[in-house]
Scaffold this motif. Sequence first.
Motif, mmCIF file in Angstrom:
data_model
loop_
_atom_site.group_PDB
_atom_site.id
_atom_site.type_symbol
_atom_site.label_atom_id
_atom_site.label_comp_id
_atom_site.label_asym_id
_atom_site.label_seq_id
_atom_site.Cartn_x
_atom_site.Cartn_y
_atom_site.Cartn_z
ATOM 1 N N ALA A 73 -40.511 -12.168 -81.583
ATOM 2 C CA ALA A 73 -41.721 -12.814 -81.053
ATOM 3 C C ALA A 73 -42.946 -11.950 -81.317
ATOM 4 O O ALA A 73 -44.003 -12.453 -81.725
ATOM 5 C CB ALA A 73 -41.566 -13.080 -79.559
ATOM 6 N N PHE A 74 -42.816 -10.647 -81.123
ATOM 7 C CA PHE A 74 -43.938 -9.739 -81.378
ATOM 8 C C PHE A 74 -44.243 -9.633 -82.873
ATOM 9 O O PHE A 74 -45.403 -9.567 -83.271
ATOM 10 C CB PHE A 74 -43.676 -8.360 -80.775
ATOM 11 N N VAL A 75 -43.203 -9.628 -83.695
ATOM 12 C CA VAL A 75 -43.403 -9.578 -85.145
ATOM 13 C C VAL A 75 -44.093 -10.853 -85.624
ATOM 14 O O VAL A 75 -45.005 -10.805 -86.457
ATOM 15 C CB VAL A 75 -42.060 -9.371 -85.883
ATOM 16 N N ALA A 76 -43.679 -12.005 -85.084
ATOM 17 C CA ALA A 76 -44.261 -13.288 -85.482
ATOM 18 C C ALA A 76 -45.749 -13.337 -85.162
ATOM 19 O O ALA A 76 -46.571 -13.702 -86.010
ATOM 20 C CB ALA A 76 -43.525 -14.435 -84.792
ATOM 21 N N VAL A 77 -46.112 -12.962 -83.963
ATOM 22 C CA VAL A 77 -47.526 -12.959 -83.580
ATOM 23 C C VAL A 77 -48.269 -11.872 -84.347
ATOM 24 O O VAL A 77 -49.390 -12.086 -84.821
ATOM 25 C CB VAL A 77 -47.678 -12.771 -82.056
ATOM 26 N N GLY A 78 -47.644 -10.717 -84.500
ATOM 27 C CA GLY A 78 -48.263 -9.609 -85.223
ATOM 28 C C GLY A 78 -48.572 -9.951 -86.668
ATOM 29 O O GLY A 78 -49.581 -9.502 -87.222
ATOM 30 N N LEU A 79 -47.734 -10.766 -87.278
ATOM 31 C CA LEU A 79 -47.960 -11.164 -88.661
ATOM 32 C C LEU A 79 -49.244 -11.985 -88.785
ATOM 33 O O LEU A 79 -50.062 -11.742 -89.682
ATOM 34 C CB LEU A 79 -46.768 -11.960 -89.186
ATOM 35 N N GLY A 121 -39.814 -22.619 -77.310
ATOM 36 C CA GLY A 121 -39.966 -21.261 -77.811
ATOM 37 C C GLY A 121 -41.124 -21.105 -78.773
ATOM 38 O O GLY A 121 -42.150 -21.757 -78.643
ATOM 39 N N CYS A 122 -40.943 -20.253 -79.737
ATOM 40 C CA CYS A 122 -42.017 -19.847 -80.638
ATOM 41 C C CYS A 122 -42.382 -20.950 -81.620
ATOM 42 O O CYS A 122 -41.606 -21.289 -82.514
ATOM 43 C CB CYS A 122 -41.610 -18.590 -81.398
ATOM 44 N N GLU A 123 -43.569 -21.495 -81.435
ATOM 45 C CA GLU A 123 -44.019 -22.561 -82.324
ATOM 46 C C GLU A 123 -44.297 -22.052 -83.728
ATOM 47 O O GLU A 123 -44.302 -22.826 -84.678
ATOM 48 C CB GLU A 123 -45.237 -23.283 -81.762
ATOM 49 N N LEU A 124 -44.492 -20.757 -83.897
ATOM 50 C CA LEU A 124 -44.687 -20.198 -85.237
ATOM 51 C C LEU A 124 -43.426 -20.348 -86.090
ATOM 52 O O LEU A 124 -43.495 -20.303 -87.310
ATOM 53 C CB LEU A 124 -45.095 -18.734 -85.154
ATOM 54 N N MET A 125 -42.300 -20.541 -85.432
ATOM 55 C CA MET A 125 -41.039 -20.719 -86.145
ATOM 56 C C MET A 125 -40.708 -22.184 -86.386
ATOM 57 O O MET A 125 -39.647 -22.502 -86.927
ATOM 58 C CB MET A 125 -39.909 -20.057 -85.353
ATOM 59 N N ALA A 126 -41.586 -23.103 -86.008
ATOM 60 C CA ALA A 126 -41.293 -24.537 -86.106
ATOM 61 C C ALA A 126 -41.063 -24.988 -87.548
ATOM 62 O O ALA A 126 -40.165 -25.789 -87.813
ATOM 63 C CB ALA A 126 -42.412 -25.353 -85.464
ATOM 64 N N ILE A 127 -41.860 -24.501 -88.478
ATOM 65 C CA ILE A 127 -41.703 -24.918 -89.880
ATOM 66 C C ILE A 127 -40.410 -24.355 -90.470
ATOM 67 O O ILE A 127 -39.627 -25.105 -91.054
ATOM 68 C CB ILE A 127 -42.946 -24.548 -90.715
ATOM 69 N N PRO A 128 -40.107 -23.047 -90.298
ATOM 70 C CA PRO A 128 -38.803 -22.564 -90.775
ATOM 71 C C PRO A 128 -37.632 -23.245 -90.069
ATOM 72 O O PRO A 128 -36.613 -23.519 -90.701
ATOM 73 C CB PRO A 128 -38.828 -21.066 -90.468
ATOM 74 N N GLU A 134 -32.092 -25.528 -88.170
ATOM 75 C CA GLU A 134 -31.576 -24.945 -86.932
ATOM 76 C C GLU A 134 -32.695 -24.219 -86.212
ATOM 77 O O GLU A 134 -33.653 -23.765 -86.829
ATOM 78 C CB GLU A 134 -30.416 -23.995 -87.207
ATOM 79 N N HIS A 135 -32.560 -24.134 -84.901
ATOM 80 C CA HIS A 135 -33.594 -23.507 -84.081
ATOM 81 C C HIS A 135 -33.326 -22.012 -83.978
ATOM 82 O O HIS A 135 -32.198 -21.600 -83.730
ATOM 83 C CB HIS A 135 -33.611 -24.159 -82.696
ATOM 84 N N ALA A 136 -34.353 -21.200 -84.147
ATOM 85 C CA ALA A 136 -34.205 -19.744 -84.105
ATOM 86 C C ALA A 136 -34.030 -19.216 -82.684
ATOM 87 O O ALA A 136 -33.644 -18.071 -82.500
ATOM 88 C CB ALA A 136 -35.399 -19.061 -84.754
ATOM 89 N N ASN A 137 -34.327 -20.036 -81.671
ATOM 90 C CA ASN A 137 -34.217 -19.618 -80.262
ATOM 91 C C ASN A 137 -34.994 -18.343 -79.983
ATOM 92 O O ASN A 137 -34.506 -17.434 -79.332
ATOM 93 C CB ASN A 137 -32.753 -19.435 -79.844
ATOM 94 N N MET A 138 -36.195 -18.288 -80.504
ATOM 95 C CA MET A 138 -37.035 -17.125 -80.306
ATOM 96 C C MET A 138 -38.111 -17.457 -79.277
ATOM 97 O O MET A 138 -38.741 -18.500 -79.375
ATOM 98 C CB MET A 138 -37.678 -16.736 -81.634
ATOM 99 N N PRO A 139 -38.311 -16.605 -78.297
ATOM 100 C CA PRO A 139 -39.338 -16.901 -77.293
ATOM 101 C C PRO A 139 -40.738 -16.765 -77.878
ATOM 102 O O PRO A 139 -40.937 -16.135 -78.909
ATOM 103 C CB PRO A 139 -39.091 -15.836 -76.226
ATOM 104 N N CYS A 140 -41.675 -17.372 -77.202
ATOM 105 C CA CYS A 140 -43.077 -17.269 -77.593
ATOM 106 C C CYS A 140 -43.822 -16.560 -76.474
ATOM 107 O O CYS A 140 -43.496 -16.719 -75.294
ATOM 108 C CB CYS A 140 -43.666 -18.646 -77.826
ATOM 109 N N PRO A 145 -43.458 -18.915 -71.379
ATOM 110 C CA PRO A 145 -43.697 -18.870 -69.930
ATOM 111 C C PRO A 145 -44.172 -20.214 -69.362
ATOM 112 O O PRO A 145 -43.795 -20.584 -68.256
ATOM 113 C CB PRO A 145 -44.788 -17.802 -69.774
ATOM 114 N N VAL A 146 -44.960 -20.964 -70.142
ATOM 115 C CA VAL A 146 -45.410 -22.282 -69.695
ATOM 116 C C VAL A 146 -44.204 -23.215 -69.562
ATOM 117 O O VAL A 146 -44.063 -23.938 -68.561
ATOM 118 C CB VAL A 146 -46.464 -22.868 -70.668
#
Length: 157
Positions: A73-79, A121-128, A134-140, A145-146
Motif C-alpha cells: 500500500a505504501f509502495v503503491a501510493v509512493g509510486l 482495498g487499494c483502488e490503485l490496483m484496480a486496473i491490474p 484476481e484481487h490483490a487484497n491490498m489495503p488502501c 478505513p472508510v
Amino acid sequence: MAVTEDQAPPVGRALRILIGLLLMIYVTPVYFRVPLRISVSVLLLIVGLIGAYSLIHIFISRQIMGFGRSLGAFVAVGLLVAICVASFPRIAILGRGEGELAAVTFLGISLLVAGSRAAPGCELMAIPDLLWGEHANMPCLISSPVDWLERKLRGKQ
C-alpha cells in the motif's frame, strides 16, 4: 443486498466513483490544451504505471520476497507521489507537469474501475486486478478505513 468482504460497501463504492469522475472532469480539458506529443508521453507514462502496478500485483499475489500487503500500500501510493515529484518544475525529470497529469489520470481511471467493480482495498490496483483477473487484497491508506467504518456501522444496524 448483502455486501461481502470481497466487495466495497455502497458508500465506499459511490465515493470511489464520485472522486474518479471529479478527477476525470478536472483533467480531461487539459488534454485538449496540451500539444499531442505531451498527450502521447502522458499516455506512455500511464502504460508504465499499469506495468509497475502489475508488478506490484504479482509480488503481492505470489508473495515474492515477503512483499507484504501493507508495505504494498505504501509502495503503491509512493509510486504516484514519486511520479508527481519527478515532474515538478524545478526537477522536471518527466517534463513540466506530465507526471502529475499521468498520475491524476491514472488515479481517476483506477477509481472509476474500482467503483464500478465494487473492488475493496487499494483502488490503485484496480486496473491490474482487472487485467490479472484476481484481487490483490491490498489495503488502501484512504478507502480501506472508510470501508471498514461503513461495514462496522452497517453491522450494528
